[in-house]
Design a protein around this motif. Structure first.
Motif, PDB file in Angstrom:
ATOM      1  N   THR A  95      -1.334  -0.273  12.157  1.00 57.50           N
ATOM      2  CA  THR A  95      -0.152   0.416  11.242  1.00 57.50           C
ATOM      3  C   THR A  95       0.363  -0.734  10.389  1.00 57.50           C
ATOM      4  OG1 THR A  95       0.787  -2.397  12.507  1.00 57.50           O
ATOM      5  CG2 THR A  95       0.499  -0.181  13.876  1.00 57.50           C
ATOM      6  N   LYS A  96       1.604  -0.030   9.659  1.00 57.86           N
ATOM      7  CA  LYS A  96       1.967  -0.696   8.617  1.00 57.86           C
ATOM      8  C   LYS A  96       2.190  -2.406   8.942  1.00 57.86           C
ATOM      9  CE  LYS A  96       4.673  -0.049   4.705  1.00 57.86           C
ATOM     10  NZ  LYS A  96       6.299   0.821   4.370  1.00 57.86           N
ATOM     11  N   ASN A  97       2.700  -2.597   9.906  1.00 60.24           N
ATOM     12  CA  ASN A  97       3.124  -3.905   9.743  1.00 60.24           C
ATOM     13  C   ASN A  97       2.050  -4.711   9.711  1.00 60.24           C
ATOM     14  OD1 ASN A  97       5.825  -3.781   9.620  1.00 60.24           O
ATOM     15  ND2 ASN A  97       6.204  -3.512  12.566  1.00 60.24           N
ATOM     16  N   GLU A  98       0.794  -4.353  10.339  1.00 57.66           N
ATOM     17  CA  GLU A  98       0.035  -5.198  10.056  1.00 57.66           C
ATOM     18  C   GLU A  98      -1.291  -4.724   9.485  1.00 57.66           C
ATOM     19  OE1 GLU A  98      -3.184  -4.879  14.126  1.00 57.66           O
ATOM     20  OE2 GLU A  98      -2.397  -2.314  13.848  1.00 57.66           O
ATOM     21  N   ILE A 100       0.622  -5.469   6.206  1.00 58.49           N
ATOM     22  CA  ILE A 100       1.791  -6.743   5.724  1.00 58.49           C
ATOM     23  C   ILE A 100       1.030  -7.456   6.099  1.00 58.49           C
ATOM     24  CG2 ILE A 100       4.009  -7.073   5.674  1.00 58.49           C
ATOM     25  CD1 ILE A 100       4.764  -4.316   5.605  1.00 58.49           C
ATOM     26  N   GLU A 101       1.121  -7.771   7.260  1.00 57.61           N
ATOM     27  CA  GLU A 101       0.695  -9.508   7.430  1.00 57.61           C
ATOM     28  C   GLU A 101      -0.733 -10.032   7.181  1.00 57.61           C
ATOM     29  OE1 GLU A 101       1.000  -9.014  11.867  1.00 57.61           O
ATOM     30  OE2 GLU A 101       3.000  -8.264  11.216  1.00 57.61           O
ATOM     31  N   THR A 124      10.587   3.891   5.955  1.00 58.87           N
ATOM     32  CA  THR A 124      10.854   2.769   7.126  1.00 58.87           C
ATOM     33  C   THR A 124      11.862   0.998   6.266  1.00 58.87           C
ATOM     34  OG1 THR A 124       9.147   1.587   6.673  1.00 58.87           O
ATOM     35  CG2 THR A 124       9.148   3.243   7.601  1.00 58.87           C
ATOM     36  N   ALA A 126      10.106  -0.966   5.377  1.00 57.96           N
ATOM     37  CA  ALA A 126       9.159  -1.728   4.722  1.00 57.96           C
ATOM     38  C   ALA A 126       8.465  -2.112   3.825  1.00 57.96           C
ATOM     39  CB  ALA A 126       8.309  -1.813   6.629  1.00 57.96           C
TER      40      ALA A 126
END
Length: 443
Positions: A95-98, A100-101, A124, A126
């Motif tokens: 995922t995109k959040n993964e 980024i993190e 989104t 983000a």
């Protein structure tokens, strides 16, 4: 391409100089010898075949990434296997959040290549900042130029550009509402100054510049076309090519653009991350550029013919993204192992949700014949309520067109939801100048 902070306070001729300095540096980086070599390579290659050699080399390099080394080990990925696609399928979707993190652990700094940074926010909101190699940038632009050349667009063709960047200070009240980026072959028009009182300036500049090619967001070019009609300016006959990107092309936008400029707009789907690329062909069908990126199409929960698009950017060795969720949806079907794209539907949030749980997309057909509208947007504030936000065109007649729009909406949305019309003078755009067709508060 970033401009210095003092750009907006400088005189117009200084702005053109600064823009061309950046244009020169960008052109040199994108379109040097590496680009020429890659363009020749892609023109000779088969878009329907994955470049297994490049994909394997990419995966081997990815082991230098702390993130991917750990993930390969955890899911027992064997890079020596003859079925490398099966090995990739062992990995979970990213995922995109993964990203980024874990950005610091994903990137690889030991690549023997010039590295540049890319900043993308998408729709989104983000933000994602990542690095790419020079060869990645060359290959991505080579793929995009392969698609353009199929339609006869030459690299020396001057482009009338309608994008989202702020290249004219927002407080400027008189022409020129454009800047000339000579090295990038772009006459860059400001989206933030285009309106009823300035459209003639844009139109006349287009004619005197003998521009034959327009490129930009569908919403901006459709709005330009609407203003030309409203001002009773003659439809342009000099435009030969219109290429679109960054947004989904809606049917009513397509009809309006075609009516004014006399050509069919050409669609293209790509991402800064380089994990997927889909090009329109001269016959109107879509082709997945598998020789550039490995794409997977996974059934969604929306309908049997709507699929999630998952991609692997096997050309960017400095920031490997494997099985990356684009959060985009396409309609299509499998023929043997090949996937046939019928339409690019946008993101999951571009759908509305009915009280029954059914999700509906491609709702632009509500406005397919609505040439009496300038812009339209669907807003869903609650599960049982839909608001159609409308910007009236010159010929809009509330006594007639209100009923037509409500009828078209009701045929597609059924009787479960309350449908309201909301008239606006302008529909707000995103920070990058894009128009979101659907906004939903339903989680």
């Amino acid at each position: 391409m970033s401009l210095p902070s003092y750009y907006s306070k400088s005189p117009v001729f200084i702005q053109n100089i600064l823009l061309n300095i950046q244009g020169y540096l960008t052109h040199k980086r994108r379109f040097g010898k590496g680009f020429t070599k890659e363009l020749e390579y892609y023109i000779a290659s088969n878009p329907q075949q994955i470049d297994v050699r490049r994909l394997h080399e990419f995966l081997v390099t990815a082991q230098q990434s702390k993130f991917w080394r750990k993930r390969f080990k955890e899911f027992e990925v064997n890079l020596e296997s003859e079925d490398i696609l099966n090995e990739i399928s062992k990995l979970p979707i990213l995922t995109k959040n993964e990203v980024i993190e874990n950005a610091e652990n994903i990137k690889i700094n030991s690549i023997a290549s010039k590295i540049s940074k890319v900043n993308t926010s998408g729709t989104t909101g983000a933000g994602l900042i990542f690095q790419q190699t020079a060869e990645m940038e060359n290959r991505q632009w080579a793929i995009w130029w392969r698609y353009r050349k199929r339609f006869g667009i030459g690299q020396n063709e001057m482009m009338g550009w309608f994008g989202g960047r702020s290249i004219v200070p927002i407080d400027q009240k008189k022409p020129p509402y454009w800047r000339n980026n000579y090295f990038m072959k772009q006459l860059m028009f400001s989206a933030h100054h285009l309106n009823r009182s300035t459209v003639a300036d844009y139109y006349n500049k287009l004619l005197t510049s003998r521009i034959r090619w327009l490129h930009g967001y569908p919403s901006q070019l459709a709005y330009f076309a609407e203003l030309i009609l409203e001002a009773d300016l003659s439809p342009s006959k000099q435009i030969q090519y219109i290429t679109l990107g960054a947004e989904n092309l809606l049917e009513h936008q397509k009809e309006k653009i075609r009516a004014v400029f006399g050509v069919n707009p050409i669609q293209h789907y790509g991402l800064a991350e380089g994990v997927a690329n889909i090009s329109e062909l001269p016959n109107g069908s879509f082709e997945c550029d598998l020789d550039f990126a490995y794409m997977e199409f996974i059934p969604s929960q929306i309908s049997p013919d709507v699929y999630r698009l998952i991609g692997t950017n096997y050309n960017n060795r400095s920031f490997p993204l494997i099985r990356y969720d684009t959060n985009d949806l396409v309609t299509g079907h499998f023929h043997n192992r090949d996937f046939k794209v019928i339409s690019i539907d946008g993101r999951n949030e571009d759908f509305v949700t009915l009280p029954s749980g059914v999700k509906l997309g491609r709702l632009d057909h509500i406005f397919k014949d609505a040439n009496y509208l300038k812009e339209a947007q669907i807003y869903q504030p609650a599960i049982s309520k839909i608001v159609l936000r409308l910007v009236k065109g010159k010929t809009y007649d509330e006594n007639l067109h209100n009923d037509i729009i409500l009828k078209e909406a009701r045929e597609r949305l059924g009787q479960e939801v309350d449908i309201k019309l909301e008239f606006m003078t302008e529909i707000p755009k995103t920070n990058s100048g894009k128009l979101k067709f659907v906004i939903s508060d339903i989680k």
